[in-house]
Design an enzyme around this catalytic site. Structure first.
Site, PDB file in Angstrom:
ATOM      1  N   ASP A 188       0.824  -1.207   0.000  1.00 38.06           N
ATOM      2  CA  ASP A 188       0.000   0.000   0.000  1.00 38.06           C
ATOM      3  C   ASP A 188       0.859   1.259   0.000  1.00 38.06           C
ATOM      4  O   ASP A 188       0.556   2.238  -0.655  1.00 38.06           O
ATOM      5  CB  ASP A 188      -0.930   0.004   1.221  1.00 38.06           C
ATOM      6  CG  ASP A 188      -2.015  -1.060   1.079  1.00 38.06           C
ATOM      7  OD1 ASP A 188      -2.245  -1.501  -0.078  1.00 38.06           O
ATOM      8  OD2 ASP A 188      -2.602  -1.455   2.094  1.00 38.06           O
ATOM      9  N   CYS A 189       1.961   1.217   0.739  1.00 37.03           N
ATOM     10  CA  CYS A 189       2.810   2.407   0.816  1.00 37.03           C
ATOM     11  C   CYS A 189       3.903   2.418  -0.256  1.00 37.03           C
ATOM     12  O   CYS A 189       4.477   3.462  -0.568  1.00 37.03           O
ATOM     13  CB  CYS A 189       3.399   2.557   2.212  1.00 37.03           C
ATOM     14  SG  CYS A 189       4.033   1.026   2.893  1.00 37.03           S
TER      15      CYS A 189
END
Ligand code: SF4
Ligand code: SF4
Lengths: 409, 137
Positions: free
Chosen positions: A140-141
């Site tokens: 996600d990051c």
């Protein structure tokens, strides 16, 4: 302990004033023979050592900077050579002996190992563009999954050499009594003891001039690859407990150094990728350590000459690969350096893997840097484990693994 | 090695590679020869490294004959080259070289190459970690 003649601070003051007296570990030998220890110890402040040879257990950390979108690299190749990416997001470690991913290795023996990690490091130092291919699983990051780009050392945030084991204190002399040619890390060994491979700068070699690690320690500033580096730890396989002669010189491979240095300050003249036929890739490197003459004892140790340093002759067709520990005899570096040694009555030509002329040049360059005030000495912050430490190099003791553990692997 | 032996490299262009020219050295000129290396394929250029043994005149006549048949004749030494910028003067090649073509100069400890003594055995090419010795064949 002999009387202290000077401190690090006093030496550095003399360097600042341009009054320091520096000689190389080669020059000091005749000087001591001529004038004696006592007088030379009063006159000389620093003795410089040097070595240039193939130093496996070398590699470089690189931080390539973040991409947009961000990427947590999982697998990376530099000019087709795998770099270790299991550190963080964009930190890589390129090891000197990693061959290119499409290298045929030893499938056709002896393999050529034309290009590997050592060559990538050389290309970086030389300022040449290097192709980076990187892959990630995406998070996600850190969503990005693929990256293909040219990189250049000037654009990297950090690029530093971090070599877990360099500057071996003495080493084997390799011979091959068998009937077939051997391809080893000490070179091509011709059958029936047709030659003898060895690799040490002998009287110029850093740890042979400070055999008990009295002055070289953690924090010692050094010459590394044409730039500045530091000793950061004892090297891997550091083995101070090896038997020694009356001058304290180990009778085989003993102490080693872990070193670090900024790749950006290095030069391809002093750092070069190598291909060892039938063995693999690696890195040839120049390394030099200054020895402050703190007392007469320090000078005594660094006035050692090639005649007094003996190396074990080992059969690389049997004793070495099978780890029997058997030694065929001992020869001095003076004999090795002469080009011919005698083993069991046979005259055998020597084939050095390390460069004496370059070792000399390292020591002379370091001497010049100190004389010109460009290099000052640092006092170690902690010593390397010495003979009294009881540290001993161990072989692996294999333990049987139960079938239940192996299931599913 | 024979005192009047001469080491040469023969290059056979495509058109002559499949013709039996070399044996003429023995038949017409009474020369002996040792083939040191050869790689000839019928449709490509072929290369042969040999030592030609015989009197100087016969050698010259023989080589002139080969040249007249379209074979390119060169002295051997051109074929093993030292790339000086890559050589770091270790001396690994010195301990391998059978003829002394590679030698350690003292006291400089610089490695020197005398192409005149080279027999193109290529041991140095195998043994040089810097890949500074190159076979041009
Ligand atoms: S082995 Fe290669 S690098 Fe070493 S001296 Fe010979 S040519 Fe130079
Ligand atoms: S090819 Fe053979 S003879 Fe020629 S320089 Fe190399 S080792 Fe010596």
């Amino acid at each position: 302990m002999s009387k202290t003649l000077r401190t690090y601070e006093e030496i550095n003051e003399k360097i600042a004033k341009g009054q320091v007296v520096v000689v190389t570990a080669e020059e000091v030998i005749d000087l001591v023979r001529e004038k004696g220890i006592e007088r030379v110890a009063r006159e000389v402040d620093v003795v410089t050592t040097g070595t240039f040879g193939i130093m496996c257990s070398s590699g470089a950390f690189l931080n390539i900077g973040h991409t947009k979108p961000r990427m947590k690299i999982h697998e990376a190749y530099l000019n087709g050579v795998m770099a270790y990416a299991g550190l963080a997001a964009v930190d890589l470690y390129i090891g000197a002996t990693q061959p290119a991913k499409d290298d045929p290795l030893n499938k056709v023996h002896p393999g050529e190992f034309r290009y590997g990690g050592g060559h990538v490091i050389e290309d970086l130092v030389a300022g040449r563009d290097v192709l980076l291919e990187a892959y990630a699983y995406g998070t996600d990051c850190y969503p990005r999954k693929k990256l293909v780009t040219w990189i250049n050392i000037r654009d990297l945030n950090e690029a530093y050499l971090f070599n877990p084991r360099n500057a071996y204190q003495n080493y084997n002399v390799a011979v091959n009594p068998s009937d077939k040619t051997l391809y080893t890390y000490l070179g091509v060994l011709l059958p029936r003891m047709g030659n003898a491979g060895y690799s040490s700068a002998g009287q110029l070699s850093p740890l042979l001039n400070d055999p008990f690690y009295r002055v070289i320690g953690i924090g010692t500033r050094i010459f590394l690859g044409g730039g500045i580096g530091y000793v950061v730890w004892q090297g891997t396989q550091h083995n101070p407990s090896v038997a020694r002669n009356e001058r304290g010189i180990p009778k085989g491979g003993a102490g080693t150094l872990a070193v670090i240095g900024d790749l950006k300050g290095m030069s391809p003249k002093w750092i070069q990728g190598v291909s060892i036929r039938g063995y693999g890739c690696s890195l040839a490197l120049g390394l030099g350590v200054p020895i402050p003459i703190l007392d007469e004892e320090t000078l005594y140790y660094c006035s050692v000459s090639d005649e007094e340093i003996l190396a074990p002759v080992v059969d690389y067709s049997h004793a070495y690969p099978h780890g029997t520990g058997e030694v065929l005899g001992y020869v001095s570096y003076a004999e090795l350096r002469s080009g011919i040694i005698k083993i069991q009555g046979k005259e055998v030509p020597t084939a050095p893997m390390s460069s004496y002329s370059k070792a000399r040049e390292v020591a002379l360059t370091l001497k010049q840097w100190i004389q010109e005030g460009k290099f000052t000495l640092t006092k170690p912050v902690a010593p390397l484990p010495g003979v009294e430490s009881g540290v001993r190099f161990k072989n692996l003791v294999e333990r049987p693994v139960e079938t239940s553990v192996l299931v599913g692997r | 090695m024979n005192g009047n032996g001469k080491k040469i490299v023969l290059r056979f262009p495509q058109e002559v590679a499949d013709r039996p020219i070399v044996c003429e050295l023995a038949l017409r000129f009474g020369l002996q020869f040792n083939i040191l290396r050869a790689s000839i394929s019928p449709h490509r250029e072929g290369i042969m490294v040999m030592e030609v043994i015989g009197s100087r005149e016969k050698q010259e006549e023989g080589l002139a004959f080969l040249a007249s048949r379209g074979v390119l004749v060169e002295p051997l030494s051109q074929d093993i080259r030292m790339i000086e910028e890559r050589c770091y003067h270790c001396g690994a090649c010195v301990g391998l070289c059978p003829t002394g073509a590679l030698f350690m100069e003292r006291p400089s400890f610089l490695v020197r190459y005398d192409p005149g003594k080279c027999i193109a055995c290529e041991l140095c090419v195998l043994g040089c970690p810097a890949r500074a010795m190159e076979a041009l064949i």
